[in-house]
Design a protein around this motif. Structure first.
Motif, PDB file in Angstrom:
ATOM      1  N   ARG A 166       0.823  -1.219   0.000  1.00  0.00           N
ATOM      2  CA  ARG A 166       0.000   0.000   0.000  1.00  0.00           C
ATOM      3  C   ARG A 166       0.854   1.265   0.000  1.00  0.00           C
ATOM      4  N   SER A 167       2.038   1.182   0.599  1.00  0.00           N
ATOM      5  CA  SER A 167       2.898   2.368   0.674  1.00  0.00           C
ATOM      6  C   SER A 167       3.686   2.589  -0.604  1.00  0.00           C
ATOM      7  N   GLY A 168       3.476   1.723  -1.601  1.00  0.00           N
ATOM      8  CA  GLY A 168       4.012   1.988  -2.925  1.00  0.00           C
ATOM      9  C   GLY A 168       5.278   1.261  -3.295  1.00  0.00           C
ATOM     10  N   HIS A 169       5.721   0.298  -2.505  1.00  0.00           N
ATOM     11  CA  HIS A 169       6.955  -0.422  -2.809  1.00  0.00           C
ATOM     12  C   HIS A 169       6.729  -1.438  -3.929  1.00  0.00           C
ATOM     13  N   ASP A 170       7.671  -1.486  -4.851  1.00  0.00           N
ATOM     14  CA  ASP A 170       7.597  -2.392  -5.998  1.00  0.00           C
ATOM     15  C   ASP A 170       8.251  -3.714  -5.610  1.00  0.00           C
ATOM     16  N   ILE A 171       7.498  -4.560  -4.930  1.00  0.00           N
ATOM     17  CA  ILE A 171       8.024  -5.808  -4.386  1.00  0.00           C
ATOM     18  C   ILE A 171       7.048  -6.947  -4.636  1.00  0.00           C
ATOM     19  N   ILE A 172       7.576  -8.147  -4.544  1.00  0.00           N
ATOM     20  CA  ILE A 172       6.767  -9.363  -4.541  1.00  0.00           C
ATOM     21  C   ILE A 172       6.470  -9.677  -3.077  1.00  0.00           C
ATOM     22  N   HIS A 173       5.196  -9.811  -2.706  1.00  0.00           N
ATOM     23  CA  HIS A 173       4.875  -9.952  -1.286  1.00  0.00           C
ATOM     24  C   HIS A 173       4.153 -11.259  -0.989  1.00  0.00           C
ATOM     25  N   GLY A 174       4.449 -11.791   0.189  1.00  0.00           N
ATOM     26  CA  GLY A 174       3.828 -13.027   0.636  1.00  0.00           C
ATOM     27  C   GLY A 174       3.593 -13.009   2.129  1.00  0.00           C
ATOM     28  N   LEU A 175       2.832 -14.002   2.602  1.00  0.00           N
ATOM     29  CA  LEU A 175       2.465 -14.082   4.013  1.00  0.00           C
ATOM     30  C   LEU A 175       2.306 -15.538   4.423  1.00  0.00           C
ATOM     31  N   VAL A 176       3.035 -15.926   5.462  1.00  0.00           N
ATOM     32  CA  VAL A 176       2.895 -17.259   6.057  1.00  0.00           C
ATOM     33  C   VAL A 176       2.883 -17.111   7.574  1.00  0.00           C
ATOM     34  N   GLY A 177       2.504 -18.180   8.271  1.00  0.00           N
ATOM     35  CA  GLY A 177       2.560 -18.114   9.726  1.00  0.00           C
ATOM     36  C   GLY A 177       1.961 -19.326  10.393  1.00  0.00           C
ATOM     37  N   PRO A 178       2.216 -19.469  11.675  1.00  0.00           N
ATOM     38  CA  PRO A 178       1.632 -20.582  12.424  1.00  0.00           C
ATOM     39  C   PRO A 178       0.138 -20.416  12.585  1.00  0.00           C
ATOM     40  N   GLY A 179      -0.606 -21.521  12.551  1.00  0.00           N
ATOM     41  CA  GLY A 179      -2.038 -21.465  12.781  1.00  0.00           C
ATOM     42  C   GLY A 179      -2.336 -21.176  14.242  1.00  0.00           C
ATOM     43  N   ILE A 180      -3.104 -20.124  14.483  1.00  0.00           N
ATOM     44  CA  ILE A 180      -3.393 -19.683  15.850  1.00  0.00           C
ATOM     45  C   ILE A 180      -4.900 -19.570  16.043  1.00  0.00           C
ATOM     46  N   ASP A 181      -5.402 -20.300  17.018  1.00  0.00           N
ATOM     47  CA  ASP A 181      -6.828 -20.286  17.318  1.00  0.00           C
ATOM     48  C   ASP A 181      -7.186 -19.067  18.160  1.00  0.00           C
ATOM     49  N   ALA A 182      -8.419 -18.574  17.988  1.00  0.00           N
ATOM     50  CA  ALA A 182      -8.971 -17.471  18.790  1.00  0.00           C
ATOM     51  C   ALA A 182      -8.110 -16.216  18.696  1.00  0.00           C
ATOM     52  N   SER A 183      -7.784 -15.836  17.464  1.00  0.00           N
ATOM     53  CA  SER A 183      -6.918 -14.680  17.262  1.00  0.00           C
ATOM     54  C   SER A 183      -7.506 -13.418  17.889  1.00  0.00           C
ATOM     55  N   HIS A 184      -6.607 -12.627  18.480  1.00  0.00           N
ATOM     56  CA  HIS A 184      -6.939 -11.393  19.188  1.00  0.00           C
ATOM     57  C   HIS A 184      -7.823 -11.650  20.409  1.00  0.00           C
ATOM     58  N   ALA A 185      -7.759 -12.861  20.908  1.00  0.00           N
ATOM     59  CA  ALA A 185      -8.461 -13.196  22.150  1.00  0.00           C
ATOM     60  C   ALA A 185      -7.543 -14.114  22.968  1.00  0.00           C
ATOM     61  N   HIS A 186      -8.060 -15.255  23.429  1.00  0.00           N
ATOM     62  CA  HIS A 186      -7.239 -16.184  24.208  1.00  0.00           C
ATOM     63  C   HIS A 186      -6.609 -17.181  23.244  1.00  0.00           C
TER      64      HIS A 186
END
Length: 346
Positions: free
Chosen positions: A304-324
């Protein structure tokens, strides 16, 4: 010996989650990360926002990779000191008030004094408020009961507590016999712990990365702009390591590494996503490709800030995100392996 020793990640994670670090007040946790990495002799620098950038040289210094995880968390600030000595709050980050009702918390004053408290709905007592269960959990009714002998606003101010002071939530970190990790702020300190141990492993193995790689420990992701700056112009690929969201309609579990195809910002780069899936297959990892409907990451902030990059997203599976929140050892190891092998991919 298995080089992906999950206990190393767990030990790092426990240290991190027990350092309060709501967005806007992350100096202590960034310093802790810095101090743990310093003996490795890696190149480190702070950006002006207070994040930490670690750079490992690679065989190719013309094209760089960047990988990020965020150490800031949800939290709150004192919005008002009430006439009865209770504190009203304003949120830092996106959560629901019911997710923190009944939670122990810590108030840190601008002078560095710390006080404990409990987050409660004003109408808590069922012996006094007949409709206590029906009251809306919102900024008007949720408040902090300070663990100090205060009965009015003046007595609270005499403690040094003022509007704008940071409030953090007790993480209640716990590891169970079946390999589950329960704690607040697994988002995203679990990923930070993974990146820290990845850096250590690379140094110990004395392996040179194929590309110069920057590790950004960002500190403003929960408010939208942690990883949108300090991206070197040589950067080609940018990978955010953040939680995989679990719930109805989701493929992600507490045992796998989640590879995001799309979130609220739109699709992630299909080429990098396919590359990550291929690595997961080659390494026999438990993985899931998923879409997170109400989610944004440091990678999407960078786009969104305008960088000319290839972007990706990975991560551990987390239950009840932003809670317990809860995850499992298996998810942490699968994520660690994917990150490690991605860094050595061409």
């Amino acid at each position: 010996m298995e080089k992906f020793n999950v206990q190393n990640v767990i030990d790092t994670l426990e240290e991190l989650v027990n350092i309060p670090s709501p967005s806007g007040n992350t100096e202590k946790v960034i310093a802790a990360v810095e101090n743990q990495l310093k003996p490795l002799g890696v190149k480190m620098q702070r950006n002006r926002k207070g994040g930490l950038i670690v750079t490992l040289p690679g065989e190719n210094d013309r094209e760089h990779k960047m990988i990020t995880a965020h150490v800031d968390t949800l939290g709150a600030m004192v919005k008002e000191i009430k006439s009865d000595g209770r504190l009203s709050l304003t949120m830092i980050g996106g959560f629901r008030w019911n997710a923190v009702e009944g939670e122990y918390c810590q108030i840190e004053t601008s002078e560095g004094k710390e006080y404990t408290g409990t987050i409660l709905i004003h109408q808590s007592s069922v012996h006094v408020y007949k409709n206590a269960g029906e009251i809306k959990r919102d900024e008007k009714n949720i408040e902090v009961r300070v663990d100090a002998p205060v009965t009015n606003a003046n007595e609270v101010r005499e403690l040094g507590i003022e509007v704008g002071d940071f409030v953090s939530f007790d993480p209640r970190f716990q590891v169970t016999d079946h390999g589950f990790v329960k704690s607040r702020h697994l988002d995203d300190k679990a990923s930070v712990a993974i990146l820290m141990n990845t850096i250590q492993l690379i140094i110990e193995e004395q392996r040179k990365l194929p590309y110069t790689t920057h590790f950004l420990i960002s500190n403003n992701e929960e408010i939208g702009y942690g990883g949108n700056s300090n991206i070197p112009p040589e950067t080609v690929e940018y990978l955010a390591v953040d939680m995989g969201a679990i719930g109805d309609g989701q493929a992600t579990t507490e045992y796998c590494v989640s590879i995001c195809a799309k979130d609220s910002s739109g699709p992630y780069h299909i080429g990098l996503r396919k590359k990550l899936v291929q690595i997961a297959k080659e390494q026999n990892l438990n993985y899931a490709v998923d879409i997170y409907p109400y989610y944004g990451s440091d990678a999407s902030a960078a786009i969104r800030s305008g960088h000319d990059i290839i972007h990706g997203l990975v991560g551990p599976g987390i239950d009840a995100s932003h809670a317990h929140e809860r995850t499992h050892f298996d998810s942490l190891v699968n994520t660690w392996k994917l990150v490690y092998h991605y860094l050595f991919s061409k």
